[in-house]
Scaffold this motif. Structure first.
Motif, PDB file in Angstrom:
ATOM      1  N   GLY C  39       2.953  15.685   2.386  1.00 16.56           N
ATOM      2  CA  GLY C  39       2.551  16.026   1.202  1.00 16.56           C
ATOM      3  C   GLY C  39       2.880  15.242  -0.054  1.00 16.56           C
ATOM      4  N   ASP C  40       4.183  14.422   0.400  1.00 21.38           N
ATOM      5  CA  ASP C  40       4.410  13.259  -0.872  1.00 21.38           C
ATOM      6  C   ASP C  40       3.500  12.294  -0.761  1.00 21.38           C
ATOM      7  N   VAL C  41       3.107  11.891   0.465  1.00 24.40           N
ATOM      8  CA  VAL C  41       1.885  10.784   0.495  1.00 24.40           C
ATOM      9  C   VAL C  41       0.542  11.287  -0.346  1.00 24.40           C
ATOM     10  N   PHE C  42       0.496  12.569  -0.133  1.00 17.29           N
ATOM     11  CA  PHE C  42      -0.545  13.151  -1.049  1.00 17.29           C
ATOM     12  C   PHE C  42      -0.230  12.950  -2.377  1.00 17.29           C
ATOM     13  N   MET C  43       0.773  13.233  -2.858  1.00 20.46           N
ATOM     14  CA  MET C  43       1.089  12.914  -4.294  1.00 20.46           C
ATOM     15  C   MET C  43       1.028  11.458  -4.620  1.00 20.46           C
ATOM     16  N   LEU C  44       1.457  10.607  -3.758  1.00 16.87           N
ATOM     17  CA  LEU C  44       1.252   9.138  -4.028  1.00 16.87           C
ATOM     18  C   LEU C  44      -0.202   8.888  -4.333  1.00 16.87           C
ATOM     19  N   GLY C  45      -1.100   9.345  -3.324  1.00 14.41           N
ATOM     20  CA  GLY C  45      -2.557   9.206  -3.379  1.00 14.41           C
ATOM     21  C   GLY C  45      -2.973   9.493  -4.774  1.00 14.41           C
ATOM     22  N   ALA C  46      -2.504  10.849  -5.198  1.00  8.35           N
ATOM     23  CA  ALA C  46      -2.903  11.156  -6.745  1.00  8.35           C
ATOM     24  C   ALA C  46      -2.605  10.021  -7.722  1.00  8.35           C
ATOM     25  N   PHE C  47      -1.063   9.672  -7.577  1.00  8.59           N
ATOM     26  CA  PHE C  47      -0.834   8.804  -8.664  1.00  8.59           C
ATOM     27  C   PHE C  47      -1.521   7.164  -8.592  1.00  8.59           C
ATOM     28  N   ILE C  48      -1.575   6.966  -7.222  1.00 11.14           N
ATOM     29  CA  ILE C  48      -2.524   5.779  -7.298  1.00 11.14           C
ATOM     30  C   ILE C  48      -3.843   5.694  -7.910  1.00 11.14           C
ATOM     31  N   GLY C  49      -4.311   6.796  -7.570  1.00 13.95           N
ATOM     32  CA  GLY C  49      -5.874   6.879  -8.046  1.00 13.95           C
ATOM     33  C   GLY C  49      -5.655   6.949  -9.542  1.00 13.95           C
ATOM     34  N   PHE C  50      -4.607   7.555  -9.956  1.00 16.67           N
ATOM     35  CA  PHE C  50      -4.372   7.759 -11.465  1.00 16.67           C
ATOM     36  C   PHE C  50      -4.440   6.566 -12.151  1.00 16.67           C
ATOM     37  N   TYR C  51      -3.543   5.781 -11.367  1.00 16.11           N
ATOM     38  CA  TYR C  51      -3.224   4.194 -12.361  1.00 16.11           C
ATOM     39  C   TYR C  51      -4.592   3.359 -11.882  1.00 16.11           C
ATOM     40  N   GLY C  52      -5.197   3.600 -10.912  1.00 16.53           N
ATOM     41  CA  GLY C  52      -6.674   2.866 -10.753  1.00 16.53           C
ATOM     42  C   GLY C  52      -7.640   3.229 -11.692  1.00 16.53           C
ATOM     43  N   LEU C  53      -7.581   4.464 -12.155  1.00 14.01           N
ATOM     44  CA  LEU C  53      -8.654   4.898 -13.084  1.00 14.01           C
ATOM     45  C   LEU C  53      -8.056   4.286 -14.389  1.00 14.01           C
ATOM     46  N   THR C  54      -6.833   4.692 -14.736  1.00 16.48           N
ATOM     47  CA  THR C  54      -6.483   4.336 -16.074  1.00 16.48           C
ATOM     48  C   THR C  54      -6.008   2.829 -16.352  1.00 16.48           C
ATOM     49  N   ALA C  55      -4.909   2.387 -15.404  1.00 20.26           N
ATOM     50  CA  ALA C  55      -4.376   0.936 -15.899  1.00 20.26           C
ATOM     51  C   ALA C  55      -5.320  -0.156 -15.334  1.00 20.26           C
ATOM     52  N   LEU C  56      -6.045   0.014 -14.416  1.00 21.28           N
ATOM     53  CA  LEU C  56      -6.823  -1.017 -13.593  1.00 21.28           C
ATOM     54  C   LEU C  56      -8.266  -0.682 -14.012  1.00 21.28           C
ATOM     55  N   TYR C 209      -9.548  17.548 -10.144  1.00 24.97           N
ATOM     56  CA  TYR C 209      -9.750  18.841 -10.417  1.00 24.97           C
ATOM     57  C   TYR C 209      -8.743  19.674 -11.377  1.00 24.97           C
ATOM     58  N   TYR C 210      -7.622  19.549 -10.768  1.00 22.48           N
ATOM     59  CA  TYR C 210      -6.478  20.378 -11.628  1.00 22.48           C
ATOM     60  C   TYR C 210      -5.891  19.506 -12.785  1.00 22.48           C
ATOM     61  N   THR C 211      -6.386  18.195 -13.106  1.00 23.24           N
ATOM     62  CA  THR C 211      -5.924  17.329 -13.956  1.00 23.24           C
ATOM     63  C   THR C 211      -4.446  17.114 -14.064  1.00 23.24           C
ATOM     64  N   LYS C 212      -3.547  18.004 -13.722  1.00 21.68           N
ATOM     65  CA  LYS C 212      -1.952  17.710 -13.924  1.00 21.68           C
ATOM     66  C   LYS C 212      -1.655  17.088 -12.627  1.00 21.68           C
ATOM     67  N   ILE C 213      -1.013  15.943 -12.577  1.00 23.30           N
ATOM     68  CA  ILE C 213      -0.103  15.642 -11.476  1.00 23.30           C
ATOM     69  C   ILE C 213       1.255  15.288 -11.707  1.00 23.30           C
ATOM     70  N   GLU C 214       2.125  15.470 -10.725  1.00 20.88           N
ATOM     71  CA  GLU C 214       3.626  15.005 -11.048  1.00 20.88           C
ATOM     72  C   GLU C 214       4.243  14.816  -9.944  1.00 20.88           C
ATOM     73  N   PRO C 215       5.522  14.166 -10.042  1.00 20.23           N
ATOM     74  CA  PRO C 215       6.174  13.746  -8.601  1.00 20.23           C
ATOM     75  C   PRO C 215       6.502  14.828  -7.688  1.00 20.23           C
ATOM     76  N   LEU C 216       6.742  15.961  -8.026  1.00 20.77           N
ATOM     77  CA  LEU C 216       7.158  16.951  -6.846  1.00 20.77           C
ATOM     78  C   LEU C 216       5.777  17.654  -6.565  1.00 20.77           C
ATOM     79  N   MET C 217       4.582  17.506  -6.943  1.00 19.26           N
ATOM     80  CA  MET C 217       3.354  18.193  -6.707  1.00 19.26           C
ATOM     81  C   MET C 217       3.068  18.360  -5.166  1.00 19.26           C
ATOM     82  N   GLY C 218       3.759  17.372  -4.300  1.00 22.40           N
ATOM     83  CA  GLY C 218       3.157  17.434  -3.140  1.00 22.40           C
ATOM     84  C   GLY C 218       3.955  18.419  -2.274  1.00 22.40           C
ATOM     85  N   LEU C 219       4.994  18.985  -2.730  1.00 21.72           N
ATOM     86  CA  LEU C 219       5.660  19.834  -1.791  1.00 21.72           C
ATOM     87  C   LEU C 219       4.990  21.333  -1.428  1.00 21.72           C
TER      88      LEU C 219
END
Lengths: 310, 259, 291
Positions: C39-56, C209-219
């Motif tokens: 579930g936390d790998v899933f969370m990391l995926g969400a954040f990597i995607g986020f930084y890909g879209l925004t920072a990169l 889809y749900y727009t909000k992501i946070e570090p504990l979202m994977g659990l």
């Protein structure tokens, strides 16, 4: 006769231990910070030892222990604050209510083993938390204000009674039945152990004391909220048991004391604390899976030491 | 006196009929062997007799009473004890505790007695300890009573399995390949010990064995199972000469030769 | 006509569960471990995607691919560092370690970037489609499309490639596979890589889809995806897909009926019922313990 004398000495030591702390408390030699620390240690010992009975002795991998803690905390809090009952009956009611929940969890999950049981108990803990969250009577997410009623005397008695009960249970034919289930359920059943009965017994007794710990917890920290009884709490209790050594009662007590102390100093850094916890857990599992004590007890070590000297 | 009797006993796992139409019986004090090539269904029969599997067909009677479908612990309490082919001791517990756990079938103190350490607790625990030590002495394991079961030699572990089964005070003892993995000398000693146990305790014994020659000397009757079906039954000499038995074992020998 | 949107909501949620559940089921099929950190790998995926879209400033597809690439590496690392040594230890030890890894990932993420949530950029605006008189969100369809493509891809890998065949062989009998010259270690690494990549993709889709992501979202999604895997029959790939969809639909249905507060409890009730009455799940094999 040796046994009776030993029991007498132990009893005397326990009484002195109690009296010394009580005296220091009433003379104001222990300031509130340390008093709080003492209470924390006591509550964690109760949680760890009650989980030790389920995981360490009976081998049932339960990771929803915070659920029992929550049941005890809320039941006792409702009794004292909403229904104006005295503390003592509230403590007992907390234990009984949690034990009933233990039976409730124990019965359907009996057929589950290992990781399936773990997920089911985790689910149980989450269901308890979500349910509390949705009950307005107990304040929903905001939780309940609870009076401060826990004191050294209540907690000390609860801890000692629990240790005696669980130690006596473990060192008896019934405890050996629990150990047999841990070692090999099929063989235990073949040796005439009614595994269903004993698993429920372990869950009920473990939950009972977790419920009492809940009563102590609720009336120590003034406020209870569902968020405090989530998966992370269950996990904290699990870390204590694993670190102490699965199967060791004294290990659970030692680890509970140790981690409670560490906790207090890390309170200001919650993230660091959790990173440290998880690292400790992983490293212990990888390099010392038997924990601090393995499945031995302090008394075994003392015996060996004495044996060598003699 | 008839100790055990099965009629038309069978079990299906999905589409597979692992055992079918099995009729067998044991009389008081008999030592009977159940043999057959690998995969014949011998252990499945044991698992049905001890309640691990619920038979899908037929019935099992123990001293005349229907017992099929009862749970394993209830059957142990009725007097059926077993050993396991793949040793299943309580590995981390002491030899003494292994036997004591089996002994508790006969205890009468409740967990409340244990917690409060009432007099009944002391009495029962003392009795259990004495009986367990006596049994370990009979089985030649008293010297290692305080060792963890996993530290025992292979032969000792096999003996402890039998001691543990005996501690439940069985009327019928089921031994599942007790000599598996033993060298000829150990096997010989074991067979002698089984004889001794049978005489000392007046036990009725059903013995599973893969190797036919082992059981020829000690069993009174032999049942031969192949592919879940009983193919022969009788005294050792009759079974030895039975062409179907020879065929079943030859087939296996041929398979072994090819493998 | 809001039923179609509800149905689509259910399917979208369900396909996210299904993508995560695939990783659980594949890993469980091979190493018999509930990879709690999944579930936390899933969370990391969400954040990597986020930084890909925004920072990169990457596009949508490159961001998903980036997330999948990095999470697959993370998955392999987790197995290497934490699980490999425990392959023959008691299950309790492995599961405890997995819980440890999960918390380690969560709180390290918090330590590095803080606990605050992020809002995913809105890639598809408020595009709405009108079908059969119902209005549906465009992104729901995109999610569905991506999930289907990924699942077909996985099916192809498992059935037609060498590594897929090795995975099936190892999950059937690791010892025999080893004797046949299959590298069990490498196969397990591949399994973690594939499962983690799917979870990573699910993370990006979730964020979208749900727009909000946070570090504990994977659990919670992680646990629910595990439940979906159990529902479908643990070890079964089609089972995980169906299980995910069923769970997503049931949850959406429960909240649509106005019980949104108990939505999270429903999954656990399903789990306990399944384990009691149908432990092999919908597509699983009935495994009995050898006595």
């Amino acid at each position: 006769m040796v046994n009776r004398r030993k029991a007498l000495i132990t009893g005397l030591l326990l009484l002195i231990g109690y009296a010394v702390v009580q005296l220091m408390l009433s003379m104001g030699l222990i300031d509130p910070f340390y008093e709080n620390m003492l209470m924390n240690i006591g509550i964690n010992i109760m949680l760890a030892v009650s989980l030790h009975l389920i995981i360490g002795v009976t081998g049932q991998f339960s990771i929803g222990h915070a659920g029992f803690l929550a049941v005890g905390a809320y039941v006792s809090a409702v009794l004292t604050t909403k229904l104006d009952q005295p503390f003592l009956p509230a403590i007992l009611a907390a234990g009984v209510a949690a034990a009933l929940f233990g039976i409730l969890v124990g019965v359907p999950t009996l057929r589950l083993r290992g990781d399936y049981l773990a997920i089911a108990t985790l689910g149980f803990g989450e269901i308890v938390r979500i349910t509390l969250y949705n009950i307005d009577y107990v304040g929903g997410a905001a939780g309940m204000q609870v009076r401060h009623l826990t004191n050294w005397t209540y907690l000390y008695i609860a801890v000692i009674v629990m240790i005696i009960v669980i130690a006596n249970l473990t060192n008896s034919a019934h405890g050996r039945a629990l150990l047999a289930i841990r070692e090999d359920e099929v063989a235990a059943e073949a040796m005439g152990v009614n595994t269903t009965y004993y698993k429920v017994l372990a869950f009920a007794v473990g939950a009972f004391f977790a419920g009492i710990a809940g009563a102590m917890y609720a009336h120590q920290f003034y406020v209870i909220q569902p968020v405090a009884f989530g998966f992370l709490k269950s996990f904290e209790i699990l870390v204590i048991v694993v670190l102490g050594g699965i199967g060791s009662l004294s290990g659970a007590i030692l680890a509970a004391t140790l981690l409670s102390l560490v906790n207090i100093y890390l309170q200001a850094f919650p993230e660091t604390r959790m990173i440290l916890y998880s690292l400790v857990l992983i490293l212990v599992m990888l390099y010392r899976p038997q924990g601090l004590m393995g499945n031995r007890e302090i008394t075994d070590l003392l015996k060996r030491r004495l044996g060598k000297e003699a | 006196m008839r100790v055990l009797e099965t009629r038309g006993l069978g079990i299906r796992f999905g589409g597979l009929r692992a055992v079918q139409e099995l009729d067998l019986f044991l009389d008081q004090g008999e030592l009977v062997a159940l043999i057959g090539p690998n995969g014949a269904g011998k252990t499945t029969v044991f698992n049905m007799l001890t309640g691990v599997y619920k038979p899908t067909e037929g019935e099992i009677r123990f001293f005349g009473e229907r017992i099929d479908g009862m749970s394993p612990y209830a059957l142990t309490r009725k007097g059926i004890a077993r050993t396991f082919q793949n040793i299943r001791l309580f590995q981390q517990l002491s030899v003494l505790d292994n036997v004591r756990i089996a002994h508790q079938v006969n205890t009468h103190h409740t967990f409340i007695d244990s917690i409060l350490r009432l007099p009944r607790f002391g009495r029962e625990e003392r009795r259990m300890l004495e009986e367990s030590r006596a049994l370990l002495e009979t089985m030649g394991l008293l010297a290692v009573a305080d060792e963890a079961a996993r530290n025992l030699s292979y032969g000792q572990q096999r003996r402890l399995e039998i001691a543990r089964a005996l501690a439940t005070h069985p009327k019928l003892l089921l031994l599942d390949e007790p000599a598996a993995g033993m060298n000829p000398r150990e096997t010989h000693e074991l067979m002698e010990m089984i004889e001794r146990v049978r005489k000392t305790f007046g036990m009725t014994i059903l013995l599973i064995e893969h190797d036919m020659s082992l059981v020829m000397n000690i069993s009174e009757r032999i049942y031969v199972l192949d592919h879940g079906v009983l193919i022969a039954h009788g005294g050792p000499e009759d079974v030895r000469k039975n062409p179907r038995v020879i065929e079943a074992y030859l087939g296996e020998a041929a398979e072994d030769a090819l493998a | 006509m809001d039923w179609l949107q509800q149905l689509l909501n259910g399917i979208s949620l369900g396909s996210i569960y299904a993508l995560i559940a695939l990783g659980y089921t594949m890993v469980y099929g091979i190493v018999k471990l509930i990879n709690f950190a999944h579930g936390d790998v899933f969370m990391l995926g969400a954040f990597i995607g986020f930084y890909g879209l925004t920072a990169l400033h990457l596009g949508f597809i490159p961001s998903i691919l980036l997330a999948m690439a990095i999470t697959s590496i993370i998955g392999v690392l987790i197995e290497r560092v934490a699980y490999r040594r425990l392959r023959n230890s008691p299950r309790i030890a492995a599961l405890t370690t997995a819980i440890g890894v999960s918390l380690f990932i969560e709180y390290t993420t918090i330590y590095i970037r803080g606990p605050q949530p992020e809002a995913y950029p809105d890639l598809f605006g408020n595009d709405k489609l009108h079908i059969l008189g119902a209005t549906i969100r465009a992104d729901a369809l995109i999610i569905l499309l991506i999930s289907i493509v990924l699942m077909l891809l996985l099916q192809w890998i498992v059935h037609y490639t060498k590594i897929g065949k090795a995975m099936r062989a190892v999950s059937y009998d690791a010892e025999a596979a080893r004797l046949m010259g299959i590298s069990v270690d490498r196969t397990i690494s591949w399994t973690f890589a594939l499962g983690s990549a799917l979870a990573g993709a699910a993370g990006v889709i979730f964020g979208l889809y749900y727009t909000k992501i946070e570090p504990l979202m994977g659990l919670i999604p992680g646990l629910k995806a595990f439940i979906a895997a159990v529902l479908g029959g643990i070890g079964s790939i089609p089972g995980a897909m169906i299980g995910g969809l069923v769970l997503g639909l049931v949850e959406t249905w429960v909240s649509a009926l106005g019980f949104s507060l108990v939505r999270d409890a429903v999954a656990f009730v399903i789990l306990i019922l399944i384990l009691l009455f149908m432990p092999q799940g919908l597509f699983g094999k009935n495994v009995r313990e050898k006595v």
